[in-house]
Scaffold this motif. Sequence first.
Motif, PDB file in Angstrom:
ATOM      1  N   VAL A  31       0.870  -1.115  -0.085  1.00  0.00           N
ATOM      2  CA  VAL A  31       0.074  -0.074   0.062  1.00  0.00           C
ATOM      3  C   VAL A  31       0.849   1.242  -0.124  1.00  0.00           C
ATOM      4  O   VAL A  31       1.929   1.247   0.530  1.00  0.00           O
ATOM      5  CB  VAL A  31      -1.007   0.092   1.216  1.00  0.00           C
ATOM      6  N   PRO A  32       0.366   2.311  -0.641  1.00  0.00           N
ATOM      7  CA  PRO A  32       1.084   3.588  -0.585  1.00  0.00           C
ATOM      8  C   PRO A  32       1.030   4.320   0.686  1.00  0.00           C
ATOM      9  O   PRO A  32       0.070   4.087   1.465  1.00  0.00           O
ATOM     10  CB  PRO A  32       0.596   4.266  -1.805  1.00  0.00           C
ATOM     11  N   PHE A  33       1.787   5.293   0.860  1.00  0.00           N
ATOM     12  CA  PHE A  33       1.463   6.290   1.971  1.00  0.00           C
ATOM     13  C   PHE A  33       0.691   7.414   1.363  1.00  0.00           C
ATOM     14  O   PHE A  33       1.139   8.402   0.986  1.00  0.00           O
ATOM     15  CB  PHE A  33       2.893   6.778   2.413  1.00  0.00           C
ATOM     16  N   ARG A  34      -0.873   6.913   1.600  1.00  0.00           N
ATOM     17  CA  ARG A  34      -1.706   7.779   0.912  1.00  0.00           C
ATOM     18  C   ARG A  34      -2.874   8.104   2.104  1.00  0.00           C
ATOM     19  O   ARG A  34      -3.222   6.974   2.617  1.00  0.00           O
ATOM     20  CB  ARG A  34      -2.470   6.909  -0.297  1.00  0.00           C
ATOM     21  N   PHE A  35      -3.425   9.193   2.309  1.00  0.00           N
ATOM     22  CA  PHE A  35      -4.327   9.909   2.910  1.00  0.00           C
ATOM     23  C   PHE A  35      -5.139  10.682   2.745  1.00  0.00           C
ATOM     24  O   PHE A  35      -4.604  11.654   1.842  1.00  0.00           O
ATOM     25  CB  PHE A  35      -3.809   9.929   4.601  1.00  0.00           C
ATOM     26  N   PRO A  36      -6.228  10.782   2.437  1.00  0.00           N
ATOM     27  CA  PRO A  36      -7.283   9.516   2.590  1.00  0.00           C
ATOM     28  C   PRO A  36      -7.378   8.337   1.732  1.00  0.00           C
ATOM     29  O   PRO A  36      -7.058   8.918   0.678  1.00  0.00           O
ATOM     30  CB  PRO A  36      -8.655  10.126   3.205  1.00  0.00           C
ATOM     31  N   SER A  37      -7.272   7.082   2.071  1.00  0.00           N
ATOM     32  CA  SER A  37      -7.459   6.122   1.148  1.00  0.00           C
ATOM     33  C   SER A  37      -7.730   4.896   1.944  1.00  0.00           C
ATOM     34  O   SER A  37      -7.486   4.513   3.104  1.00  0.00           O
ATOM     35  CB  SER A  37      -6.083   5.860   0.333  1.00  0.00           C
ATOM     36  N   ASP A  38      -8.237   3.958   1.100  1.00  0.00           N
ATOM     37  CA  ASP A  38      -8.474   2.543   1.686  1.00  0.00           C
ATOM     38  C   ASP A  38      -7.470   1.845   1.150  1.00  0.00           C
ATOM     39  O   ASP A  38      -6.750   2.078   0.178  1.00  0.00           O
ATOM     40  CB  ASP A  38      -9.959   1.943   1.593  1.00  0.00           C
ATOM     41  N   PRO A  39      -7.157   0.429   1.483  1.00  0.00           N
ATOM     42  CA  PRO A  39      -6.098  -0.427   1.088  1.00  0.00           C
ATOM     43  C   PRO A  39      -6.162  -1.100  -0.218  1.00  0.00           C
ATOM     44  O   PRO A  39      -5.503  -1.701  -0.653  1.00  0.00           O
ATOM     45  CB  PRO A  39      -5.833  -1.376   2.346  1.00  0.00           C
ATOM     46  N   ASP A  40      -7.346  -0.790  -0.765  1.00  0.00           N
ATOM     47  CA  ASP A  40      -7.324  -1.466  -2.160  1.00  0.00           C
ATOM     48  C   ASP A  40      -6.902  -0.565  -3.330  1.00  0.00           C
ATOM     49  O   ASP A  40      -7.645   0.246  -3.823  1.00  0.00           O
ATOM     50  CB  ASP A  40      -9.299  -1.636  -2.306  1.00  0.00           C
ATOM     51  N   THR A  41      -5.781  -0.556  -3.480  1.00  0.00           N
ATOM     52  CA  THR A  41      -4.925   0.436  -4.301  1.00  0.00           C
ATOM     53  C   THR A  41      -4.203  -0.500  -5.356  1.00  0.00           C
ATOM     54  O   THR A  41      -3.327   0.278  -5.969  1.00  0.00           O
ATOM     55  CB  THR A  41      -3.945   0.774  -3.253  1.00  0.00           C
ATOM     56  N   GLY A  42      -4.247  -1.674  -5.590  1.00  0.00           N
ATOM     57  CA  GLY A  42      -3.449  -2.323  -6.781  1.00  0.00           C
ATOM     58  C   GLY A  42      -3.730  -3.735  -6.752  1.00  0.00           C
ATOM     59  O   GLY A  42      -4.612  -4.341  -6.273  1.00  0.00           O
ATOM     60  N   ASN A  43      -2.855  -4.351  -7.383  1.00  0.00           N
ATOM     61  CA  ASN A  43      -2.721  -5.975  -7.605  1.00  0.00           C
ATOM     62  C   ASN A  43      -2.133  -6.625  -6.470  1.00  0.00           C
ATOM     63  O   ASN A  43      -1.608  -6.091  -5.727  1.00  0.00           O
ATOM     64  CB  ASN A  43      -2.082  -6.306  -8.924  1.00  0.00           C
TER      65      ASN A  43
END
Length: 360
Positions: free
Chosen positions: A175-187
Amino acid sequence: MSVSTSDLPANRPLVFDGHNDLALKLLLGKLTPDDIWTGTGTGHIDMAKARAGGFAGGFFAMFVPSAGGFDLSELVRASYDIPLPAPVPQAEALRQTRRAAEGLEALQEAGLLEICTSTAQIEALMGGPKWAAIMHLEGAEAIDPDFRVLEELYDRGLRSLGPVWSRPTDFGEGVPFRFPSDPDTGNGLTALGKELVRECNRKRIMIDLSHLNARGVEDVAAITDAPLVATHSNAWAECHHARNLTDRQLEMIAESDGMVGINFATAFLRPDGQMSADVSLDPLLRHFDHMVSILGEDRIGLGSDFDGAVVPTEMGDCAGLTALRTALRRHGVDEAMMEKLAWKNWMRVLRKTWGEAPSA
């Protein structure tokens, strides 16, 4: 419930911790074994702080730093999405991982810790002069497709492994260092990543879900025959950071009889997602309450991220584990639950994962 705290030792029960980055500070030359003995370093963990806080050991991560480092300064913005570093070539990752292993072995030679491969070893060391250490690999870039390096590291004591940190690897995506975001971020996991899970199952190496994205967690759950474990993660319901675990993921962990170690990193604790130490321990208590509501009392521990993150000022370093116990007791945590949280739940899940007989 309420408990009296007047006669309870501030540095007990002892803590066995799910994650620290002390080996990275050694690798980067920011600490020496002498600094750790004498307490002359500036890190979260040294012998004096450990005695004061009742830190008895835990998972000591071997992590390969990215070339040029990784800038976390933007984690104080209202929202952020920090570009991830490029993948690290396997040969370079192996060189750095061997250096990190040598660092842990140097700490063992110096009498600071003992690399443990059984819960009996861990329990025998707790309360003694040395830390009980699990050799953990955070990001599997060093592992080759034939798993010869996995065998090498296993022989050196490796018993826990996270397929990814946050950089993409041959095994999957973090997971990236991303906020706000959920953990559904890729393959999810690659074919090689799925084979790594199977190989770790065969060798009874714990698989760490922390840093995996949502699809990667689903892939591990579909393959593994071991409990699902996130060594240093928090609840997405309390902080909408990509690094945190959704209720569905917590339910999957509970169903597998696994566990989660609460991460002290403030960016994953604070509702605003900021990596700032100016915060009380109240957000940590809210994450604790939420995770216990789904995981139950037997599936939650501590996963500090000491020496790898900014932690609340009220805690400061591992000596501040005393402040955490005080806060938990005032919050209503009784001593039986405190022991589970501090170390017993880690022993339970390790026994299951490593194929040991249940405790009498």
